[in-house]
Design a protein around this motif. Sequence first.
Motif, PDB file in Angstrom:
ATOM      1  N   MET A   1       0.786  -1.179   0.261  1.00 18.46           N
ATOM      2  CA  MET A   1      -0.157  -0.070  -0.051  1.00 18.46           C
ATOM      3  C   MET A   1       0.688   1.113   0.086  1.00 18.46           C
ATOM      4  O   MET A   1       1.874   1.308   0.745  1.00 18.46           O
ATOM      5  N   THR A   2       0.570   2.224  -0.892  1.00 18.75           N
ATOM      6  CA  THR A   2       1.254   3.315  -0.688  1.00 18.75           C
ATOM      7  C   THR A   2       1.380   3.995   0.156  1.00 18.75           C
ATOM      8  O   THR A   2       0.339   4.107   1.149  1.00 18.75           O
ATOM      9  N   THR A   3       2.346   5.022   0.701  1.00 21.86           N
ATOM     10  CA  THR A   3       2.801   5.529   1.708  1.00 21.86           C
ATOM     11  C   THR A   3       2.557   7.079   1.510  1.00 21.86           C
ATOM     12  O   THR A   3       2.738   7.821   2.477  1.00 21.86           O
ATOM     13  N   HIS A   4       2.480   7.277   0.127  1.00 20.02           N
ATOM     14  CA  HIS A   4       2.356   8.555  -0.289  1.00 20.02           C
ATOM     15  C   HIS A   4       0.838   9.063  -0.134  1.00 20.02           C
ATOM     16  O   HIS A   4      -0.098   8.596   0.135  1.00 20.02           O
ATOM     17  N   LEU A   5       0.897  10.543   0.090  1.00 18.21           N
ATOM     18  CA  LEU A   5      -0.379  11.318   0.378  1.00 18.21           C
ATOM     19  C   LEU A   5      -1.471  10.872  -0.770  1.00 18.21           C
ATOM     20  O   LEU A   5      -1.038  11.208  -1.968  1.00 18.21           O
ATOM     21  N   THR A   6      -2.500  10.679  -0.457  1.00 13.76           N
ATOM     22  CA  THR A   6      -3.717  10.422  -1.391  1.00 13.76           C
ATOM     23  C   THR A   6      -4.804  11.409  -1.038  1.00 13.76           C
ATOM     24  O   THR A   6      -4.734  11.998  -0.024  1.00 13.76           O
ATOM     25  N   GLY A   7      -5.713  11.383  -1.864  1.00 14.95           N
ATOM     26  CA  GLY A   7      -6.761  12.400  -1.618  1.00 14.95           C
ATOM     27  C   GLY A   7      -7.865  12.112  -2.884  1.00 14.95           C
ATOM     28  O   GLY A   7      -7.724  11.353  -3.944  1.00 14.95           O
ATOM     29  N   SER A   8      -8.901  13.027  -2.802  1.00 13.60           N
ATOM     30  CA  SER A   8      -9.959  13.229  -3.786  1.00 13.60           C
ATOM     31  C   SER A   8      -9.701  13.459  -5.015  1.00 13.60           C
ATOM     32  O   SER A   8      -8.654  14.392  -5.010  1.00 13.60           O
ATOM     33  N   ARG A   9     -10.276  13.327  -6.129  1.00 13.16           N
ATOM     34  CA  ARG A   9     -10.168  14.188  -7.356  1.00 13.16           C
ATOM     35  C   ARG A   9     -10.255  15.754  -7.189  1.00 13.16           C
ATOM     36  O   ARG A   9      -9.518  16.617  -7.484  1.00 13.16           O
ATOM     37  N   ASP A  10     -11.191  16.041  -6.384  1.00  7.14           N
ATOM     38  CA  ASP A  10     -11.313  17.791  -6.009  1.00  7.14           C
ATOM     39  C   ASP A  10     -10.171  18.195  -5.256  1.00  7.14           C
ATOM     40  O   ASP A  10      -9.688  19.116  -5.292  1.00  7.14           O
ATOM     41  N   GLU A  11      -9.740  17.288  -4.211  1.00  9.56           N
ATOM     42  CA  GLU A  11      -8.348  17.617  -3.519  1.00  9.56           C
ATOM     43  C   GLU A  11      -7.105  17.726  -4.187  1.00  9.56           C
ATOM     44  O   GLU A  11      -6.328  18.707  -4.179  1.00  9.56           O
ATOM     45  N   TRP A  12      -7.036  16.808  -5.368  1.00  8.18           N
ATOM     46  CA  TRP A  12      -6.052  16.895  -6.385  1.00  8.18           C
ATOM     47  C   TRP A  12      -6.120  18.070  -7.049  1.00  8.18           C
ATOM     48  O   TRP A  12      -5.114  18.832  -7.203  1.00  8.18           O
ATOM     49  N   LEU A  13      -7.322  18.588  -7.340  1.00 12.24           N
ATOM     50  CA  LEU A  13      -7.383  19.684  -8.604  1.00 12.24           C
ATOM     51  C   LEU A  13      -7.270  20.927  -7.773  1.00 12.24           C
ATOM     52  O   LEU A  13      -6.564  21.647  -8.373  1.00 12.24           O
ATOM     53  N   ALA A  14      -7.645  20.916  -6.575  1.00 10.79           N
ATOM     54  CA  ALA A  14      -7.296  22.157  -5.785  1.00 10.79           C
ATOM     55  C   ALA A  14      -5.818  22.492  -5.625  1.00 10.79           C
ATOM     56  O   ALA A  14      -5.159  23.572  -5.596  1.00 10.79           O
ATOM     57  N   ALA A  15      -5.112  21.391  -5.232  1.00 10.05           N
ATOM     58  CA  ALA A  15      -3.615  21.172  -5.088  1.00 10.05           C
ATOM     59  C   ALA A  15      -2.891  21.684  -6.401  1.00 10.05           C
ATOM     60  O   ALA A  15      -1.787  22.200  -6.402  1.00 10.05           O
ATOM     61  N   ARG A  16      -3.313  21.015  -7.246  1.00  6.47           N
ATOM     62  CA  ARG A  16      -2.954  21.305  -8.745  1.00  6.47           C
ATOM     63  C   ARG A  16      -3.018  22.622  -9.155  1.00  6.47           C
ATOM     64  O   ARG A  16      -1.971  23.244  -9.565  1.00  6.47           O
ATOM     65  N   ILE A  17      -4.062  23.418  -8.835  1.00  2.00           N
ATOM     66  CA  ILE A  17      -4.258  24.668  -9.237  1.00  2.00           C
ATOM     67  C   ILE A  17      -3.293  25.681  -8.576  1.00  2.00           C
ATOM     68  O   ILE A  17      -2.543  26.627  -8.932  1.00  2.00           O
ATOM     69  N   GLU A  18      -3.161  25.214  -7.422  1.00  2.00           N
ATOM     70  CA  GLU A  18      -2.297  26.102  -6.482  1.00  2.00           C
ATOM     71  C   GLU A  18      -0.794  26.054  -7.069  1.00  2.00           C
ATOM     72  O   GLU A  18      -0.020  26.506  -6.731  1.00  2.00           O
ATOM     73  N   LEU A  19      -0.407  24.737  -7.157  1.00  2.00           N
ATOM     74  CA  LEU A  19       1.101  24.204  -7.594  1.00  2.00           C
ATOM     75  C   LEU A  19       1.114  25.191  -9.105  1.00  2.00           C
ATOM     76  O   LEU A  19       2.370  25.724  -9.669  1.00  2.00           O
ATOM     77  N   LEU A  20       0.018  25.331 -10.020  1.00  3.46           N
ATOM     78  CA  LEU A  20       0.057  26.036 -11.152  1.00  3.46           C
ATOM     79  C   LEU A  20       0.618  27.443 -10.884  1.00  3.46           C
ATOM     80  O   LEU A  20       1.250  28.034 -11.975  1.00  3.46           O
ATOM     81  N   LYS A  21       0.245  27.980 -10.060  1.00  2.70           N
ATOM     82  CA  LYS A  21       0.638  29.525  -9.680  1.00  2.70           C
ATOM     83  C   LYS A  21       2.193  29.329  -9.621  1.00  2.70           C
ATOM     84  O   LYS A  21       2.656  30.536 -10.362  1.00  2.70           O
ATOM     85  N   ALA A  22       2.847  28.503  -8.929  1.00  5.13           N
ATOM     86  CA  ALA A  22       4.251  28.632  -8.933  1.00  5.13           C
ATOM     87  C   ALA A  22       4.855  28.240 -10.114  1.00  5.13           C
ATOM     88  O   ALA A  22       6.003  28.734 -10.468  1.00  5.13           O
ATOM     89  N   GLU A  23       4.237  27.335 -10.766  1.00  2.00           N
ATOM     90  CA  GLU A  23       4.882  26.771 -12.337  1.00  2.00           C
ATOM     91  C   GLU A  23       4.872  28.051 -13.172  1.00  2.00           C
ATOM     92  O   GLU A  23       5.756  28.222 -13.940  1.00  2.00           O
ATOM     93  N   LYS A  24       3.596  28.819 -13.121  1.00  3.02           N
ATOM     94  CA  LYS A  24       3.664  30.050 -14.186  1.00  3.02           C
ATOM     95  C   LYS A  24       4.790  31.241 -13.567  1.00  3.02           C
ATOM     96  O   LYS A  24       5.341  31.680 -14.533  1.00  3.02           O
ATOM     97  N   GLU A  25       4.883  31.255 -12.310  1.00  2.00           N
ATOM     98  CA  GLU A  25       6.029  32.354 -11.891  1.00  2.00           C
ATOM     99  C   GLU A  25       7.373  31.771 -12.164  1.00  2.00           C
ATOM    100  O   GLU A  25       8.184  32.571 -12.929  1.00  2.00           O
ATOM    101  N   LEU A  26       7.444  30.317 -12.452  1.00  2.00           N
ATOM    102  CA  LEU A  26       8.750  29.713 -12.739  1.00  2.00           C
ATOM    103  C   LEU A  26       8.912  29.962 -14.249  1.00  2.00           C
ATOM    104  O   LEU A  26      10.091  30.631 -14.693  1.00  2.00           O
ATOM    105  N   THR A  27       7.838  29.862 -15.138  1.00  2.00           N
ATOM    106  CA  THR A  27       7.929  30.163 -16.534  1.00  2.00           C
ATOM    107  C   THR A  27       8.263  31.469 -16.553  1.00  2.00           C
ATOM    108  O   THR A  27       9.465  31.961 -17.729  1.00  2.00           O
TER     109      THR A  27
END
Length: 259
Positions: A1-27
């Motif tokens: 069984m994975t030891t990595h953080l898991t979550g729902s699709r909605d939780e993934w999407l919220a975290a992904r959108i937050e990460l996108l801000k940092a990715e755009k800044e890096l771009t």
Amino acid sequence: MTTHLTGSRDEWLAARIELLKAEKELTRLNDDLARRRRQLPWVRIDKEFRFETDEGSASLADLFRGRSQLLVYHFMFGPDYKAGCPSCSAIADGFNGIAVHLANHDVSLTAVSRAPLAKLQAYRQRMGWTFPWASSSDSSFSFDFNVSFTEQQQREGSIEYNFAREPAFEWRSGKEGDGASARASFAAMTGTDMQTYTRDRPGMSAFAIEDGVVYHTYSTYSRGVDGIWSMYPWLDRAPKGRNEPSGPWWRRHDEYGRG
């Protein structure tokens, strides 16, 4: 069984959108760094460098092949190597596909090494590469652009690499995660000892030619070449990232599965 953080699709999407801000800044930051590279002062090159190429003896201007810009990859293949550096080989695996696009955008791409041309040609054939590769064996080019060094410089601790002075017999990437065993392993893969292996280093340099005058415009070394190592951007997006063990995990592309 994975030891990595898991979550729902909605939780993934919220975290992904937050990460996108940092990715755009890096771009945006990368775009700014590219602009600042282009703004560096150009340095006129009056010294006559000679290279051995598939077409015969050539000058630095000849390496442009009629284009106005030249990118040189300083490939670690010293005169005493039996084969090219495995890391440089992994980087160069990406050159065939992009060289034709660069050529049609007024940019020539070539590798340069100190090994004799016959060694380079044989190794290129083994690897299945087609990009230009020139030998600087009879030239000070690789020394002048701070990717090759003498045994005396190693002993004296007078090597200037990646814009910094090294103590005697130190290989800077040892400070960046690679241990002595890894360096020794790469040296063995080139058929040399570690001191011989580290007398040549990785890097890339850029040049421009205008009205017959060649200018040096940019150079980068050590981890500065990560940006042109096409394997890494993919791994940085893989679930486990680069996932690098203590020693080198990569091989030349024709050596995987040999045991």
